[in-house]
Design an enzyme around this catalytic site. Structure first.
Site, PDB file in Angstrom:
ATOM      1  N   ASP A 121      -9.753 -13.432   8.651  1.00  0.00           N
ATOM      2  CA  ASP A 121      -9.087 -13.307   7.353  1.00  0.00           C
ATOM      3  C   ASP A 121      -9.527 -14.420   6.407  1.00  0.00           C
ATOM      4  O   ASP A 121      -9.876 -15.525   6.837  1.00  0.00           O
ATOM      5  CB  ASP A 121      -7.567 -13.379   7.534  1.00  0.00           C
ATOM      6  CG  ASP A 121      -7.000 -12.162   8.247  1.00  0.00           C
ATOM      7  OD1 ASP A 121      -7.613 -11.092   8.151  1.00  0.00           O
ATOM      8  OD2 ASP A 121      -5.953 -12.317   8.908  1.00  0.00           O
ATOM      9  N   ASP A 176      -8.768  -6.750   8.035  1.00  0.00           N
ATOM     10  CA  ASP A 176      -7.434  -6.613   7.455  1.00  0.00           C
ATOM     11  C   ASP A 176      -7.621  -6.876   5.963  1.00  0.00           C
ATOM     12  O   ASP A 176      -7.838  -8.017   5.543  1.00  0.00           O
ATOM     13  CB  ASP A 176      -6.468  -7.620   8.091  1.00  0.00           C
ATOM     14  CG  ASP A 176      -5.039  -7.118   8.092  1.00  0.00           C
ATOM     15  OD1 ASP A 176      -4.751  -6.163   7.357  1.00  0.00           O
ATOM     16  OD2 ASP A 176      -4.208  -7.684   8.826  1.00  0.00           O
ATOM     17  N   CYS A 215      -5.352 -19.873  11.706  1.00  0.00           N
ATOM     18  CA  CYS A 215      -4.166 -19.008  11.647  1.00  0.00           C
ATOM     19  C   CYS A 215      -4.035 -18.267  10.316  1.00  0.00           C
ATOM     20  O   CYS A 215      -4.197 -18.856   9.240  1.00  0.00           O
ATOM     21  CB  CYS A 215      -2.916 -19.861  11.871  1.00  0.00           C
ATOM     22  SG  CYS A 215      -1.381 -18.916  11.831  1.00  0.00           S
ATOM     23  N   LYS A 270      -5.455  -2.569   7.842  1.00  0.00           N
ATOM     24  CA  LYS A 270      -6.640  -2.702   8.695  1.00  0.00           C
ATOM     25  C   LYS A 270      -7.602  -1.544   8.465  1.00  0.00           C
ATOM     26  O   LYS A 270      -7.213  -0.383   8.543  1.00  0.00           O
ATOM     27  CB  LYS A 270      -6.211  -2.766  10.167  1.00  0.00           C
ATOM     28  CG  LYS A 270      -5.316  -3.959  10.473  1.00  0.00           C
ATOM     29  CD  LYS A 270      -4.799  -3.898  11.897  1.00  0.00           C
ATOM     30  CE  LYS A 270      -3.794  -5.008  12.138  1.00  0.00           C
ATOM     31  NZ  LYS A 270      -2.535  -4.794  11.366  1.00  0.00           N
ATOM     32  N   CYS A 284       4.618 -22.385  17.068  1.00  0.00           N
ATOM     33  CA  CYS A 284       3.651 -21.898  18.045  1.00  0.00           C
ATOM     34  C   CYS A 284       3.440 -22.959  19.116  1.00  0.00           C
ATOM     35  O   CYS A 284       3.672 -24.149  18.885  1.00  0.00           O
ATOM     36  CB  CYS A 284       2.307 -21.587  17.388  1.00  0.00           C
ATOM     37  SG  CYS A 284       2.339 -20.175  16.281  1.00  0.00           S
ATOM     38  N   ARG A 305       4.450  -3.044   5.433  1.00  0.00           N
ATOM     39  CA  ARG A 305       3.188  -2.621   4.805  1.00  0.00           C
ATOM     40  C   ARG A 305       2.897  -1.154   5.080  1.00  0.00           C
ATOM     41  O   ARG A 305       2.466  -0.420   4.204  1.00  0.00           O
ATOM     42  CB  ARG A 305       2.046  -3.503   5.320  1.00  0.00           C
ATOM     43  CG  ARG A 305       0.663  -3.072   4.838  1.00  0.00           C
ATOM     44  CD  ARG A 305      -0.392  -4.082   5.263  1.00  0.00           C
ATOM     45  NE  ARG A 305      -0.138  -5.373   4.640  1.00  0.00           N
ATOM     46  CZ  ARG A 305      -0.364  -6.546   5.236  1.00  0.00           C
ATOM     47  NH1 ARG A 305      -0.821  -6.587   6.474  1.00  0.00           N
ATOM     48  NH2 ARG A 305      -0.109  -7.661   4.601  1.00  0.00           N
ATOM     49  N   TYR A 306       3.091  -0.738   6.320  1.00  0.00           N
ATOM     50  CA  TYR A 306       2.814   0.639   6.721  1.00  0.00           C
ATOM     51  C   TYR A 306       4.116   1.434   6.735  1.00  0.00           C
ATOM     52  O   TYR A 306       5.191   0.871   6.977  1.00  0.00           O
ATOM     53  CB  TYR A 306       2.177   0.673   8.108  1.00  0.00           C
ATOM     54  CG  TYR A 306       0.862  -0.072   8.201  1.00  0.00           C
ATOM     55  CD1 TYR A 306      -0.320   0.519   7.764  1.00  0.00           C
ATOM     56  CD2 TYR A 306       0.810  -1.355   8.733  1.00  0.00           C
ATOM     57  CE1 TYR A 306      -1.532  -0.154   7.869  1.00  0.00           C
ATOM     58  CE2 TYR A 306      -0.390  -2.045   8.837  1.00  0.00           C
ATOM     59  CZ  TYR A 306      -1.570  -1.440   8.399  1.00  0.00           C
ATOM     60  OH  TYR A 306      -2.754  -2.109   8.495  1.00  0.00           O
ATOM     61  N   ARG A 309      -1.289 -17.295   9.039  1.00  0.00           N
ATOM     62  CA  ARG A 309      -0.134 -17.852   8.329  1.00  0.00           C
ATOM     63  C   ARG A 309      -0.196 -19.376   8.287  1.00  0.00           C
ATOM     64  O   ARG A 309       0.828 -20.056   8.344  1.00  0.00           O
ATOM     65  CB  ARG A 309       1.177 -17.367   8.976  1.00  0.00           C
ATOM     66  CG  ARG A 309       1.299 -15.869   8.901  1.00  0.00           C
ATOM     67  CD  ARG A 309       2.604 -15.284   9.357  1.00  0.00           C
ATOM     68  NE  ARG A 309       2.400 -13.835   9.413  1.00  0.00           N
ATOM     69  CZ  ARG A 309       2.130 -13.158  10.520  1.00  0.00           C
ATOM     70  NH1 ARG A 309       2.099 -13.781  11.688  1.00  0.00           N
ATOM     71  NH2 ARG A 309       1.900 -11.866  10.471  1.00  0.00           N
ATOM     72  N   CYS A 353      -3.236 -22.870  15.911  1.00  0.00           N
ATOM     73  CA  CYS A 353      -4.642 -22.492  15.782  1.00  0.00           C
ATOM     74  C   CYS A 353      -5.133 -22.850  14.383  1.00  0.00           C
ATOM     75  O   CYS A 353      -4.466 -22.565  13.388  1.00  0.00           O
ATOM     76  CB  CYS A 353      -4.804 -20.998  16.027  1.00  0.00           C
ATOM     77  SG  CYS A 353      -4.206 -20.455  17.635  1.00  0.00           S
ATOM     78  N   ARG A 381       6.284   1.289  10.322  1.00  0.00           N
ATOM     79  CA  ARG A 381       6.399   0.083  11.146  1.00  0.00           C
ATOM     80  C   ARG A 381       6.529  -1.167  10.288  1.00  0.00           C
ATOM     81  O   ARG A 381       6.110  -1.202   9.133  1.00  0.00           O
ATOM     82  CB  ARG A 381       5.221  -0.055  12.107  1.00  0.00           C
ATOM     83  CG  ARG A 381       3.853  -0.003  11.468  1.00  0.00           C
ATOM     84  CD  ARG A 381       2.832   0.403  12.534  1.00  0.00           C
ATOM     85  NE  ARG A 381       1.459   0.465  12.059  1.00  0.00           N
ATOM     86  CZ  ARG A 381       0.947   1.516  11.420  1.00  0.00           C
ATOM     87  NH1 ARG A 381       1.696   2.553  11.118  1.00  0.00           N
ATOM     88  NH2 ARG A 381      -0.325   1.515  11.047  1.00  0.00           N
TER      89      ARG A 381
END
Length: 361
Positions: A271, A308, A110, A315, A103, A90-91, A112, A107, A94
């Site tokens: 999100d 985000d 999440c 962000k 995981c 995206r950037y 994703r 969560c 990086r």
């Protein structure tokens, strides 16, 4: 088998497993867990004090997850910014490199949620090699963030292989690991793992404490082991309704993080992820929390509050209105609401001074 692997093996994966311990009717939750996987390991389960508390809400499925008609499955458009599977570019300098599909605890909020822990997220050696090849071919990439799932659920051997491959790429300067393991399965942070990670500096680790009750003697010890290995630790908290959307709770969390050598890094506006709308707060509530932190606790304990951006915009930081006006005089409001004025140098004068400095060089 190590302690952390046994805990993972003993995780609860069906709502029915909760009945004996908490006396709930699991049937309404079975459809939720069928769509969005459930995994709660015994350590994190032991942090729950009562049904519906902040730990429970993060770990246990809710019928609200299937009632969400507001949020899309992939709000950050990661799939559209993935030149190869499981790598998001995206950037400019990086990449986000997804190296594990599981995981230690799934969560309920999440980012994703659409794929982590499910059959649609396939990460194997071949897919990791494709990601490594992409990084090698793109010299502008200087910062690689390992994520997933949770990279620290990989075996030491697999993790070592990935880190060695990245360190062999001359243009990769920084490696970061995003992991909730220090929070939800701190037993995974073994002495051997710390020794392994310290071989690959500069290496940073961002973890994810959301509530003060997650900071225990065991999680503090895990963070200390990483910090003692020279790994700078940051924390990315998500603002979650009914969990930490209270200035007093957030202040306590940030102060306790500093006490265990974890620097508050981001406070995320939740999100817009399908199945998580019931967790979202207003942006005004987030700004009020930042106001309650700034000036009322150490500046080290004030994270950057960010959204985000949906659509893959990255962000974007949000701040309360401390800057009232900008011109020949800068008008500022401090944390107590008092107004102060600062004489602002003329832009031409600033440029003139900068040129003079450059001439001296």
């Amino acid at each position: 088998m190590e302690t952390w692997q046994k805990l993972l093996q003993e995780s609860l994966t069906r709502p029915g497993d909760l009945t004996r311990r908490f006396g709930i009717d699991p049937h309404p939750l079975e459809g939720v867990a069928a769509r969005y996987p459930m995994r709660v390991n015994p350590y994190y389960l032991g942090l729950i004090k009562e049904v519906g508390d902040p730990i429970w809400k993060q770990a246990v499925p809710s019928e609200d997850e299937l009632r969400d008609v507001v949020c899309p499955a992939d709000p950050l458009e990661e799939e559209n910014q993935s030149p190869v599977p499981n790598l998001v570019h995206r950037y400019p300098d990086r990449v986000l490199f997804l190296v594990c599909s599981e995981c230690a605890m799934y969560c309920r909020f999440c980012t994703r949620k659409r794929k982590v822990g499910g059959e649609s997220m396939v990460i194997d050696r071949a897919s990791i090699e494709r990601g490594l090849a992409y990084i090698r071919e793109h010299g502008e990439i200087r910062d690689v963030i390992l994520s997933g799932g949770d990279p620290l659920l990989l075996s030491d051997e697999r993790l070592e292989w990935i880190l060695k491959e990245l360190r062999a790429i001359a243009h990769v300067e920084i490696i970061r690991i995003g992991s909730r393991v220090p929070v939800v399965l701190p037993q995974r942070i073994t002495a051997a793992l710390a020794r392994l990670l310290r071989r690959f500096h500069p290496l940073y680790l961002n973890t994810h404490f959301n509530h003060p009750d997650e900071i225990t003697e065991v999680s503090a010890k895990a963070c200390a082991r990483l910090a003692d290995a020279g790994i700078p630790l940051g924390n990315q908290t998500v603002l979650l309704r009914g969990i930490n959307d209270d200035p007093a709770v957030m202040k306590q969390l940030m102060q306790k993080l500093l006490a265990i050598r974890v620097k508050p890094y981001y406070l995320y506006q939740a999100d817009m992820v399908q199945g998580t709308d019931h967790f979202r707060t207003s942006v005004e509530e987030g700004l009020e929390i930042i106001r309650a932190l700034r000036g009322h606790t150490s500046g080290l304990g004030v994270p950057a509050y960010v959204i985000d951006a949906p659509g893959g915009g990255g962000k974007i930081p949000l701040l309360p209105d401390y800057l009232q006006s900008l011109g020949e005089e800068v008008v500022l409001k401090n944390y107590q609401g008092e107004i102060y004025r600062y004489a602002n140098p003329a832009p031409a004068l600033v440029e003139e001074k900068r040129s003079a400095v450059n001439d001296c060089r």
